[in-house]
Design an enzyme around this catalytic site. Structure first.
Site, short mmCIF file in Angstrom:
data_model
loop_
_atom_site.label_atom_id
_atom_site.label_comp_id
_atom_site.label_asym_id
_atom_site.label_seq_id
_atom_site.Cartn_x
_atom_site.Cartn_y
_atom_site.Cartn_z
CD GLU A 51 -6.09 0.07 8.36
OE1 GLU A 51 -4.96 -0.34 8.10
OE2 GLU A 51 -6.37 1.29 8.44
CB SER A 70 3.58 -2.69 5.38
OG SER A 70 3.45 -1.82 6.45
CD GLN A 112 -2.12 1.45 2.88
OE1 GLN A 112 -1.25 1.57 3.72
NE2 GLN A 112 -3.40 1.51 3.16
N GLY A 113 0.57 2.17 -0.93
CA GLY A 113 1.31 3.43 -0.97
C GLY A 113 0.40 4.61 -0.68
CD GLU A 133 -1.62 11.31 19.90
OE1 GLU A 133 -1.58 10.53 18.91
OE2 GLU A 133 -1.01 11.08 20.95
#
Lengths: 399, 378, 399, 378
Positions: free
Chosen positions: C246, C163, C128-129, C385
């Site tokens: 996700e 990744s 994934q980019g 956050e």
């Protein structure tokens, strides 16, 4: 580098301990154990005893009738005082800790002569009028006006959280004397009697069901211009001077040490099955964590005291001390009522104004009141969030 | 699997909201707690007429025959309005104890009266040295020719001063901490030998410490010696109810706090615009949602096997206790000084949450109880 | 209201359990226990086994070769999978969980036919980019450009945190195709092979000393316009669709349950004096606190799964689940290395890429690597956050 | 009472800062840890020439004769630059153990060589089942006609692979957990029967598990059976040193994090402008100041009576452990993904802090030790 107390300081500790042991009336210590606020007549009695010894103003210079003690000595005194269950506030109202230093630092000779002696004897009981309904942490936004009219100021406005105003005969307060300048610059510091016409005091009952807080209303209150302390428009500076001073005191290092001692005593007197709560490892662990925090607080506090004696003004540390001190106050009072279990939930008002839990041990009486009232410890004297804002500014600027 | 409320449950929720909205605004509540006892006969009658008193009492005995979920719905609504009527004492404990432990005759005698609001019960179980253990009981019942006489001391008997009868947990055998040898008795508080020391609780309600000195019991509830099972089952159900009160109180407190920070100004802007205040509100809401999930679990597990039921109740009590601390303390903090006054509702919710946290076992107690139960993750 | 699993779901659990017990190769489970990332060749072998059973895409509809399972069934599958130490990531790279759903939801028929089968068999390994050096939480600020040139896009820019890119043969990424509109609107979703000329992959070694992360550089990379999935300029929408999905997965409910089980096993195998760490009340208390948190997380997760099956999109709960789930991941991994004591500090690289602590029990191997790598659990997938910012917006708006 | 550093101490501080600034920048550190062993002979010689190796060794034995405060100053400086030389092993443990427990002859033999950097020691004390207890020792020493032979297994002997000699804590009497019957031995690691299993530690240094199989000891250090007192005293001093390393590391980490949040932009502004980031930085700084106060207390108490010394050391270790967790974890969190890479110093400080937290007893261990010591507040 040598952090041990000097021989003089050790001797001083013995002197203080002996004096308090012999002179603090048992009934006053007993009330102080059971109640958060001491009755004004008890306070007066105790202040007179201290005054006779010359100890009624620990933080003042000798010149003005104080003890002239170093900050380290004051810390030692405070420790002995708290361990013996000396009453809170240390002295009558806010005279010794708050208005006195402003008067002897910025006041006129006449003001010094007039006000300081009666603070020392306890005959004047002072309350503080800083906060207003719209300005808590943002004190500079206060709206109470004091307008010059001949030889007088005419004051209009409202103060809130005036602690023990109903016991006081004198008030010091901040009022806006100039609306044309920056908010911080138009504020003045005024002192006058509470019975001045136009002043109304209305009790605020706090969540502990007690009455120590008040609202104070000023409606065309006329006070002489001699009520002004220092320069007109400098009130903000004097208030900051005071609040800075206060941070050390309200961290309550010694008092929290005493609280921890009492907490363990409560646990020792709290039966659980065949044993007591003190045997419980989870309880022990929580109490130990607090004790370690107190070791830290004390180490930090002693250093700040020493720095004060050296004339070093460590604002960063003072802010951290207040921040952590108030958290530790809440941790130990919270664990105290946790230790009480069911017995702490009984909460009955007695005649003398104290609260009573029938099935709790003597040593635990007053603990729920204290827990409830001290929810404010992270609010008053600059809330935790305010301290964090102040600290962020200092740290970002390189402190 | 289905998370929907039934139609009856939705109606129950609506009727609670409607009635409480009309009769339980904060100023009405303040007038109520100024009384002694700090609740109202009239409200109790309304509860009865709406079926809330007989919620889990079988229809045959004049109730609605609903379950723990319905009791949870009531708890949440009552918690959000700080309802002071003796619902936990008389209904959640009283009716369920008789239902769970009583004989058929006793059920027929008492349940209808409880459901219609003419008999109010209080449950005397805790003792000085018991802390939160249900089986640490020193109070004992002596068998006599025509019944039992009870001696011992109970503390924090909620709503005892206004109860018609007391249910007393006493020992008919075994040692102080044994799990067997416990029995339940119905006792008339006006009987000779009963000394009631009434007092106010921290949340402005009433309770009492009671001394029993050779008091003749009115009846043994059910059979002798095996009361602990019923007491545990009903207490777990009461925990679900109490947790629901906590959820209701937290929700009300968070709503009030959010409303306050949106209008309260400092340094020229609403304090709710400050990011740290926003994240604090988020923290509180997260706590609420965690407590809500656990409370539902405890309520649904009320009829599960004893291990699952106990795990769910204890886990929920721990979660709600933790959340109550965070929500209560921060609600005051975010209000600042004004949150410290007894005039606002904030402090009263805070004190109710303190009660919820401690009653029926605090965080520490239930964490240990949970740890003592078999787990698939052990 | 009925929270019990249906009879069908219970039978399904038995089926899954039996299948995994019989078919998950012991060596793969063993590696999965010791290493955070599974070797690509093992992953391929395992995916083929699952594919044969028709289970290689648990979350996909049947129509596209998935299982068609409900969210509740997927949760059950995940639980059995984790309890048996099935390897992570569940399937090869990000094919099944990330790009697959985008392709079958927004892609063309041709793209579906071309890409989905090879995801199912594991033959395509996707990376994934999304993130770029300048845009982490602030994804909309991404700078990688894709400019149309005839039938092609020319891509220039840089991605980070790709990744397992070094194991992958395919990449999906976000690139800016329009700079004249609002930042969110000019982004497109592109898919292409990793060996396209102009792509350079540079390893990033993470603090666990492992290599799973990469930087990916695009220098005049030419890909056909058919690489575009869905509409041009809608990439931001697709990415949000993915990231929403996700949140449930990365809360890792079932995996943390397994972690807790292993933690207690570590404590059981950790001698302390005459006993073991499992006997220590403080340890027990900390483990219990985590177990209670996991009960909560599971209750929350099951409800969200049920809601997903009802078509209810509860964004508030999903965000809270991610927030709390990642905190619990860190609590249990932290306590695991705490349990290991001195033995956890030994950290030696073995030939197969795993890390080894000689004096630690078998069950504890890999725990330090996991602890270190999962410091990122509160950073990836929308940092804590960021979740708090999102939640604040929803709650202030009345959610 | 005086919180000022002496002139020598201020000079020591300056010389450390100067030397480390020139020789221990992060890129230099990275090259260093790529070696085996991951430190430098040349640096060690510099340390010797600057007097740092003989800091607490009496002048009569070639040292400077300074105290625990000076060692704390070195610890803080070394911590802030992640110094990997075996200072804790060889100097803080090695020289102080010989000073505390050795005979006059042994002091005269070893201390000058330690001070001049020609003898390096490692201290083998921990065993698998000892966890953090110093007196849980199964390794035993058998008295023979001409000395002692040692058998047993030690774990995590820091810097053992590069040590000239080992100091081994072994049992000459009593049972595994007895407080008496412990003795210290000097052992040559090249002796027959010594099997060293060397490995890297999580913070990129070296340690070893060591098996002793009937190894002939070179010497008994001091007298037989009463080593625990010396080991405890030296370990408390080592705790002060390690806490100081923690303080140095935390300070460096907070400075790096503050610098980063001031420049890192998200959503069009520096993330350091967000109030939650500002307050987080404050939290970290508060932790640092708390740890600093406690570390000073531990160092100053190194020469106090055993109870005060132990209380101070354990309290400091708890505080620094807690702070290290908060500072380390948040430094990564505030950096985001980039904080997870091994290329930045952040993760390395994080891992060093993990080591500081655990070595010589973790938070839990020292909290229990503190609780076991007499207190005026009990």
């Amino acid at each position: 580098m040598d952090l041990a107390l000097s021989a003089e300081d050790k001797a001083f500790r013995q002197e203080v301990r002996a004096f308090i042991r012999e002179n603090l009336p048992a009934d006053i210590a007993d009330t102080a154990r059971r109640m958060f606020h001491t009755h004004p007549e008890d306070m007066l009695r105790w202040t007179k005893i201290l005054h006779q010894k010359g100890w009624s103003a620990p933080s003042w210079p000798k010149k003005y009738g104080g003890t002239g003690w170093s900050a380290v000595q004051r810390y030692i005194f405070d420790e002995e005082y708290c361990m013996a269950d000396g009453p809170l506030p240390l002295m009558a109202g806010h005279g010794v800790t708050m208005v006195g230093p402003v008067i002897y630092t910025f006041g006129s000779d006449e003001q010094k002569a007039r006000y300081l002696p009666r603070i020392l004897t306890g005959d004047d009981y002072w309350c503080q009028g800083f906060s207003e309904p719209g300005s808590g942490s943002d004190l500079a936004s206060l709206k109470t006006r004091a307008v010059v009219d001949g030889d007088e100021y005419i004051i209009n406005g409202q103060k809130i959280w005036t602690s023990l105003a109903h016991n006081a005969n004198m008030i010091f307060c901040l009022a806006r004397t100039d609306t044309t300048v920056k908010p911080q610059q138009g504020i003045s510091f005024l002192v006058f009697p509470v019975d001045t016409p136009g002043i109304t005091i209305r009790p605020i009952i706090s969540i502990d069901r007690g009455h120590s807080l008040n609202e104070t209303f000023f409606e065309n209150v006329r006070v002489p211009r001699s009520s002004l302390v220092g320069e007109e428009g400098k009130g903000w500076t004097y208030a900051k001077f005071l609040l800075g001073h206060e941070r050390f005191t309200i961290a309550e290092i010694a008092r929290s040490k005493r609280r921890l001692q009492r907490l363990r005593q409560i646990a020792r007197e709290t039966p659980v099955g065949q044993g007591t709560l003190l045997d419980d490892p989870s309880f022990q662990e929580k109490a130990t964590a607090i004790e370690i925090d107190l070791v830290m607080l004390e180490q930090m506090g002693l250093r700040i005291a020493w720095e004060m004696d050296q004339g070093i003004d460590n604002m960063l540390s003072a802010s951290i001390l207040k921040l952590r001190g108030s958290q530790i106050i809440q941790a130990v009072t919270e664990l105290s009522i946790e230790a009480m279990g069911y017995s702490g939930l009984a909460y009955e008002s007695l005649q003398d104004g104290s609260m009573f839990s029938p099935s709790a041990p003597d040593i635990a009486q007053g603990k729920m009141e204290e827990f409830l009232f001290l929810r404010a410890a992270t609010i008053y004297g600059g809330s935790t969030e305010t301290q964090q804002n102040i600290l962020a500014k200092m740290i970002y600027a390189g402190a | 699997m289905d998370y929907r409320f039934s139609e009856e449950q939705s109606m129950l929720k609506d009727s609670l909201q409607g009635w409480l909205g009309r009769n339980y605004q904060f100023d009405q509540w303040r007038r109520l707690i100024a009384r002694k006892p700090p609740h109202s006969e009239e409200n109790w009658k309304s509860f009865a007429s709406m079926g809330w008193l007989g919620i889990t009492i079988p229809e045959a005995h004049g109730g609605l025959g609903f379950g723990a979920i319905d009791q949870m719905i009531i708890g949440e609504a009552f918690g959000s309005h700080l309802v002071t009527e003796p619902y936990l004492s008389s209904i959640v404990f009283g009716s369920n104890l008789i239902l769970e432990a009583g004989t058929e005759v006793q059920k027929a005698e008492w349940l209808p009266r409880i459901a219609e609001g003419t008999a109010r019960l209080a449950f005397a179980f805790a003792e000085k040295q018991s802390r939160f253990s249900l089986n640490t009981v020193a109070t004992h019942a002596q068998k006599t020719s025509n019944g039992y006489t009870i001696s011992g001391e109970k503390i924090l008997v909620l709503d005892a001063p206004s109860a018609d009868k007391l249910i007393v947990l006493a020992r008919t055998g075994g040692d102080t901490t044994d799990k067997t040898g416990l029995s339940l008795f119905l006792v008339d508080p006006k009987n000779p030998g009963v000394s009631i020391r009434a007092y106010s609780t921290v949340d402005d309600r009433q309770a009492a410490d009671i001394i029993f000195d050779n008091v003749v019991a009115e009846a043994l509830i059910g059979s002798e010696g095996d009361a602990l099972l019923a007491v545990e089952a009903v207490t777990d159900r009461a925990i679900a109810y109490l947790c629901a009160e906590g959820v209701g109180a937290m929700q009300a407190l968070i709503e009030a706090t959010l409303a306050y920070v949106k209008v309260r100004k400092q340094f020229g802007q609403a304090i709710g615009d400050f990011q740290i205040i926003q994240h604090r509100i988020v923290d509180l809401r997260v706590q609420l949602e965690c407590s809500r999930a656990m409370t539902l679990y405890a309520a649904v597990s009320a009829t599960a096997d004893a291990n699952e039921r106990a795990r769910a109740a204890s886990a929920a009590k721990v979660q709600v206790g933790r959340s109550a601390r965070i929500v209560g303390r921060n609600a005051i903090q975010l209000h600042g000084g004004i949150g410290m006054t007894n005039e606002l509702s904030i402090g009263h919710y805070f004190k109710r949450l303190l009660m919820v946290e401690t009653m029926l076992g605090d965080i520490d107690f239930h964490q240990k109880r949970f740890a003592s139960l078999p787990s698939e993750l052990a």
